[in-house]
Design an enzyme around this catalytic site. Sequence first.
Site, PDB file in Angstrom:
ATOM      1  CE  LYS A   1      -3.637  -2.107   2.885  1.00 31.55           C
ATOM      2  NZ  LYS A   1      -4.766  -2.062   1.937  1.00 31.55           N
TER       3      LYS A   1
ATOM      4  NE  ARG B   1     -10.119 -10.621  -1.626  1.00 34.67           N
ATOM      5  CZ  ARG B   1     -10.364  -9.742  -2.590  1.00 34.67           C
ATOM      6  NH1 ARG B   1     -10.618 -10.157  -3.831  1.00 34.67           N
ATOM      7  NH2 ARG B   1     -10.374  -8.450  -2.340  1.00 34.67           N
TER       8      ARG B   1
END
Length: 494
Positions: A272, A346
């Site tokens: 990020k 996930r």
Amino acid sequence: MFQVQKELASHEAVIVALFEEEETSSFVQELDKAFEGQLQVLLEEKELSTKKKAISKVHSLGKTEVKRYYFVGLGKKESYTTETLRSALGKTFKTLQAAKVQDAAILLDSFVTEKLDAIDVAHIAAEVQGLGTYELQTYKSDKKDRVELEKFTAITAEDAQEIEAALTVGYVHGRATNSARTLVNMPPNVLTATKLAEYAVELAEKYDMDYKVLEKEEMEELGMGALLAVNQGSVEPPKMIALIYKGKEEWTDVIGFVGKGITYDTGGYSLKPREGMVGMKGDMGGAAAVLGAMEIIGELRPEQNVIAVIPSTDNVVSGTAFKPDDVITSMSGKTIEVLNTDAEGRLALADGITYAKKLGANYLIDVATLTGGVIVALGNHTTGAMTNNEELFEQVLEASMETDESIWQLPIFDRDKERVRNSKFADLNNSPGREGHAVMAGTFLGEFAEDTPWVHLDIAGTSESSGAHDLGPAGATGAMVRTLATLVERFGEE
């Protein structure tokens, strides 16, 4: 802290509702006798406002035993909702907190309409008293003294036992939501996966729940390759946490909560940018929501079986961290091609869902700060939802409407399933692309829920607030704590 009385006594402050209507309410008329008609004058001069969330303070000047009255504007009765009430009372309790009020009462029946009964109002008042006055737990050396509301009295003609019960339930809902807020606000060097597991164990022991905390070796034996892949780069050991609440004699109709417990997310090798990394201590908001719900369940003891599963680790960069192009094997046996290490939540949830099913979950609700895409789609006030079972979703939706935590259903089409199944090297890929990002993440999780009734809740937009609001300060909101608990309390009702 809570009391129920039929008549006003001596209090520092009393809260009274004001609606926009042609005739002054009977409650204000009764008070106006003591004020010798001056309240009516203030209303006519609009110095007592009936507009939504307006708060007008009136000192009694010795005319009554009450020191001062706080008149709460609620607008027109036809547009009066539980959301209006929550916001108005949240603002009111903030005002009382600032005034350092320790003894307050509420004219409960002045807030009652055809839409909201006294039990509804009592529940919301007690809940919002905690939410509205919550303060950030900081690590500053200079800590300010805090004056708490020590006594809160509901004045009502209704049955005292029923009102007391509603006050208790509301208080528990508010307190547990604040517990979740505190977890999310904690810095990542303090709240590691190990510390999160310790918190969960303390919660389970307090409420006499069974629990399991799987260590890395046990995860390896069970084949939890998805969670373990996310953990590969970390010096902090992963934890698979499970709390088991038995509310029925038979282990049937088990609701399984699965909360994403990523204690910090750098994005891994799909790193990020700085501005996207700051604040990622909150990436365990789903875990906090699940633990908050379990706190409520432990306190109120509903007759329902519940499992809470939390896969927890941080996601960092190192020489051992997992990489794009890796192929990993999940606990379910399904293989996954990693196309994006920043789509790690996930992966952890995939093993969490499979583990919840192994423990006996008949229904699944996962909660996660999963995608930025849901913020683009729905903003910061609505949680995204996806499902493979409309009946279960309707129950979650009804619970969210009762708690005023907005959710909106997003679709899963066959073409979405085809996208997450599109890999030359594995059964699934973890990131088909930016288009429909929130939908892709939920669709991926559905591959592990399979035929088990399942609802996915993406709280990336609702887990935190950038600024102060009527129900709390900037920071964690405790999103979905009350909805999950209400779902359990109402589960199966017609």
